[in-house]
Design a protein around this motif. Structure first.
Motif, mmCIF file in Angstrom:
data_model
loop_
_atom_site.group_PDB
_atom_site.id
_atom_site.type_symbol
_atom_site.label_atom_id
_atom_site.label_comp_id
_atom_site.label_asym_id
_atom_site.label_seq_id
_atom_site.Cartn_x
_atom_site.Cartn_y
_atom_site.Cartn_z
ATOM 1 N N LYS A 139 -2.871 -9.177 -11.362
ATOM 2 C CA LYS A 139 -1.433 -8.768 -12.070
ATOM 3 C C LYS A 139 -0.403 -8.468 -11.170
ATOM 4 N N ASN A 176 -0.039 -2.130 -2.114
ATOM 5 C CA ASN A 176 0.354 -1.404 -3.412
ATOM 6 C C ASN A 176 -0.679 -1.403 -4.422
ATOM 7 N N ALA A 177 -1.193 -2.390 -4.569
ATOM 8 C CA ALA A 177 -2.328 -2.623 -5.506
ATOM 9 C C ALA A 177 -3.531 -1.802 -5.161
ATOM 10 N N GLY A 178 -3.702 -1.269 -3.937
ATOM 11 C CA GLY A 178 -4.758 -0.166 -3.606
ATOM 12 C C GLY A 178 -5.677 -0.634 -2.633
ATOM 13 N N TYR A 179 -5.423 -1.709 -1.954
ATOM 14 C CA TYR A 179 -6.395 -2.549 -1.339
ATOM 15 C C TYR A 179 -6.044 -2.592 0.114
ATOM 16 N N THR A 180 -6.884 -2.935 1.214
ATOM 17 C CA THR A 180 -6.451 -3.163 2.550
ATOM 18 C C THR A 180 -6.656 -4.535 2.837
#
Lengths: 119, 216
Positions: free
Chosen positions: A58, A99-103
């Motif tokens: 998304k 920003n989606a929370g992953y690396t």
């Protein structure tokens, strides 16, 4: 609430599940994991669940430059296909994933000549 | 064992099995989560909108028929820490809300009191196993004060790819010292596909629950 009602709830929940997805999850997975013509392949840490895939998909689909995206939980990669004559640079790809929370571990450009490559 | 057999086992486990929905309170900037849950004698609804990668705002409603109160108010949530590993992920979330609680709703129509809650949640999961711990305190002036803890351990009977149906069989342990039965053990089944997550279970005490969360 009685046990009977609980059984009804459980049965109702399972009724929402498409039968092919239950009986043949491997086929559904194979279809979903089919490769796309990726312009960028991003190796990502933290991809462990469908929720992770949803968040990344998304986030990328909000960008006008993105034509298609595929998350492969097994390979732990995000494949991005850009619209013709568009691209996103590495810094932008990295920012979207972060920003989606992953690396982000690495970014490859398999078809760097197709859309002008990294900018 | 075929995946369908695992599903049948998970459904059977659910039929024996309370919990509230353990959604990730912080999703991604612009992401939304709506949740409704019914658990024996209480119903909770929640809407959360994520503003930044680590902060979300929302609204929390709760109707507790057993203790005869209801709570309504805004809430905030944050991601305190996330560990992204190649094959696993760990998180620490916090949540807090403040609003108004109404007592004795059934007989008097409600006596409004200030109320607040706060909770912390830690989880770790890979594609096969899932663990979670949650502690939550609720306070409503002259109405109720509770502190509950929850631990969960889940197993995925098969490893699913993105977009496929994800199934989890979860064993949940709840502890609430104020409850008539402080310790509760519940088998739970979780189904997750696309942006929809459903859970159902019945505790060994006979308390049933069901929840539905939608991410959009």
């Amino acid at each position: 609430m009685t046990l009977f009602k609980s059984l009804l709830i459980a049965a109702a929940l399972t009724a929402f599940v498409p039968a092919p997805a239950i009986a043949q999850p491997n086929r559904a997975q194979a279809q979903k994991a089919a490769p796309i013509a990726a312009d960028a392949v991003i190796s990502v840490n933290g991809l462990v669940c469908d929720f992770c895939a949803q968040a990344i998909e998304k986030s990328f689909r909000r960008r006008a430059e993105v034509n298609d995206i595929r998350v492969d939980l097994t390979a732990k990669v995000v494949s991005v296909d850009f619209k013709p004559n568009t691209t996103l640079d590495d810094a932008t790809l990295r920012r979207i994933v972060t920003n989606a929370g992953y690396t982000v571990v690495s970014i490859r450009r398999p078809t760097s000549s197709g859309n002008g490559g990294a900018s | 064992m075929r995946p369908y057999a695992y599903m049948a086992l998970a459904a059977a486990a659910a039929a024996l099995a309370p919990t509230d929905a353990d959604a990730r309170p912080v999703t991604y900037p612009g992401g939304n989560m709506a949740m409704v849950e019914h658990r024996d004698e209480s119903t909770t609804t929640e809407f959360v909108h994520t503003l930044t990668p680590k902060f979300a705002v929302g609204w929390h409603d709760e109707w507790n028929d057993e203790r005869d109160w209801q709570f309504h108010g805004p809430m905030i949530a944050g991601l305190a820490k996330r560990w992204n590993m190649p094959d696993a992920q760990g998180n620490i979330f916090w949540m807090a809300g403040a609003g108004v609680a109404y007592d004795d709703v059934a007989s008097t129509g409600g006596d409004a009191k200030p109320a607040a809650y706060a909770s912390v949640e830690a989880d770790w999961e890979n594609r096969r196993f899932y663990t979670q711990y949650q502690a939550k305190g609720f306070w409503a002036e002259d109405i109720d004060t509770t502190f509950m803890q929850r631990a969960r351990f889940g197993v995925a009977p098969y490893v699913a790819e993105a977009g496929a149906l994800h199934t989890w069989a979860i064993l949940q342990v709840d502890y609430d010292a104020e409850d008539d039965r402080p310790l509760s053990v519940s088998p739970v089944v979780r189904l997750f596909k696309g942006g929809a997550l459903a859970e159902a279970g019945v505790s060994l005490n006979g308390d049933a629950f069901a929840s539905l969360m939608v991410y959009f």
